[in-house]
Design an enzyme around this catalytic site. Structure first.
Site: not given
Length: 253
Positions: A131, A123
Site C-alpha cells: 500500500c 529499486h
C-alpha cells in the site's frame, strides 16, 4: 591481462579484503533469463514505462500496470538464481561480504540464500505489492485472484490507499532507508564490487564513486564497458556466473 590472470587477481583482492560489498544490476539476472529494461530489445524498447504520477492519478494507468503484471508473460516468477547469485550468497554466508546493494527487483538474491537483512533494494521488489499509504504488504497470488475475477485491484483494506507493485517507478522517490543503508555499507567496505550494472542510472550509480572516495578498492564485472571503468582497480568484461563461480569452487549450480 588474460582471463586466468584476471580471475586470480579478483580472487586475491577478495581474499585480502575484510569487508566486501556487492552492487548488482540487470546483468547478473539476464543470465537467469530475466529480461532487462534499458538495453536494445529490452522491456522498455517495446513497452513504455508507467510513470508513478500516472499510476497515482489515473485509474486507466493503474489498470494497465496490473494488466501487464498479471496478463503478460511473467518471467520473474519462473526465474531461478544462477551461479553468480549463489556465489554472492556463499560469500555473504562466510562473512567475507557484508551486503548486496541491488538495482534489481527480481528477488533472486533472497532466493539464492542471502538473508533479507543483507539485501538492500534500491529499486524495490516485484515479487509482492504494498500500500502506498500505510505500507501493508500484499502477496501477488492473493491479488492475482482478485484481478482474474474483477480486472481490478481494490484499495488497501487497512487504510483505503492505493496498492502498487513494490517497485520504484519513474518519478517515485527513492527509498530513504535503503539509500541510507547503502551509503553506510559503501562507506564501511574496503572492496566494492560492481556486478552486471551499466552504471548509468543515478543516484544508484554514485555508490561506486563514493566507495573510491572513502578509500575502498573497486572492481567492475560487466559484459560491456561502463562510464566508471577508468576509476576501477580491476575491470572484467566477462560472463558473470562463470566468473563468480570460480570464487566458490566451481560453476555448478
Amino acid at each position: 591481462m588474460t582471463e586466468i590472470t584476471e580471475a586470480h587477481e579478483l580472487a586475491a583482492m577478495i581474499d585480502a579484503a575484510e569487508r566486501v560489498v556487492f552492487f548488482t544490476g540487470a546483468g547478473i539476472s539476464t543470465e537467469s533469463g530475466v529480461p532487462d529494461f534499458r538495453s536494445p530489445g529490452g522491456i522498455w524498447s517495446t513497452m513504455k514505462p508507467i510513470e508513478f504520477t500516472d499510476f497515482v492519478n489515473s485509474a486507466e494507468a493503474r489498470h494497465e500496470s496490473w494488466r501487464r503484471r498479471f496478463d503478460g508473460g511473467d518471467r520473474l516468477n519462473s526465474a531461478q538464481p544462477n551461479i553468480g547469485h549463489i556465489a554472492i550468497a556463499r560469500l555473504i554466508d562466510s562473512g567475507k561480504a557484508s551486503a548486496v546493494i541491488t538495482q534489481n527487483v527480481d528477488n533472486l538474491h533472497q532466493t539464492s540464500g542471502v538473508p533479507e537483512n543483507k539485501v538492500i533494494e534500491l529499486h524495490g521488489n516485484a515479487s509482492y505489492a504494498s500500500c502506498l499509504t500505510c505500507g501493508k504488504r500484499y502477496e501477488l497470488d492473493e491479488l492475482r485472484g482478485q484481478w482474474q475475477e474483477q480486472q481490478a485491484i481494490a484499495p488497501c483494506f487497512q487504510c483505503g490507499g492505493l496498492i502498487k507493485s513494490a517497485t520504484i517507478s519513474f518519478g517515485q522517490a527513492m527509498p530513504e532507508n535503503e539509500m541510507r543503508r547503502a551509503e553506510l555499507e559503501t562507506g564501511a567496505c574496503d572492496l566494492f564490487m560492481v556486478v552486471g550494472s551499466s552504471l548509468v542510472v543515478y543516484p544508484a550509480a554514485g555508490f561506486p564513486e563514493l566507495a573510491k572516495r572513502r578509500g575502498a578498492r573497486l572492481v567492475i564485472l560487466n559484459r560491456e564497458a561502463t562510464p566508471l571503468d577508468d576509476l576501477a582497480d580491476l575491470v572484467l568484461h566477462r560472463e558473470i556466473g562463470p566468473t563468480l563461480g570460480t570464487l566458490v569452487g566451481g560453476n555448478e549450480q
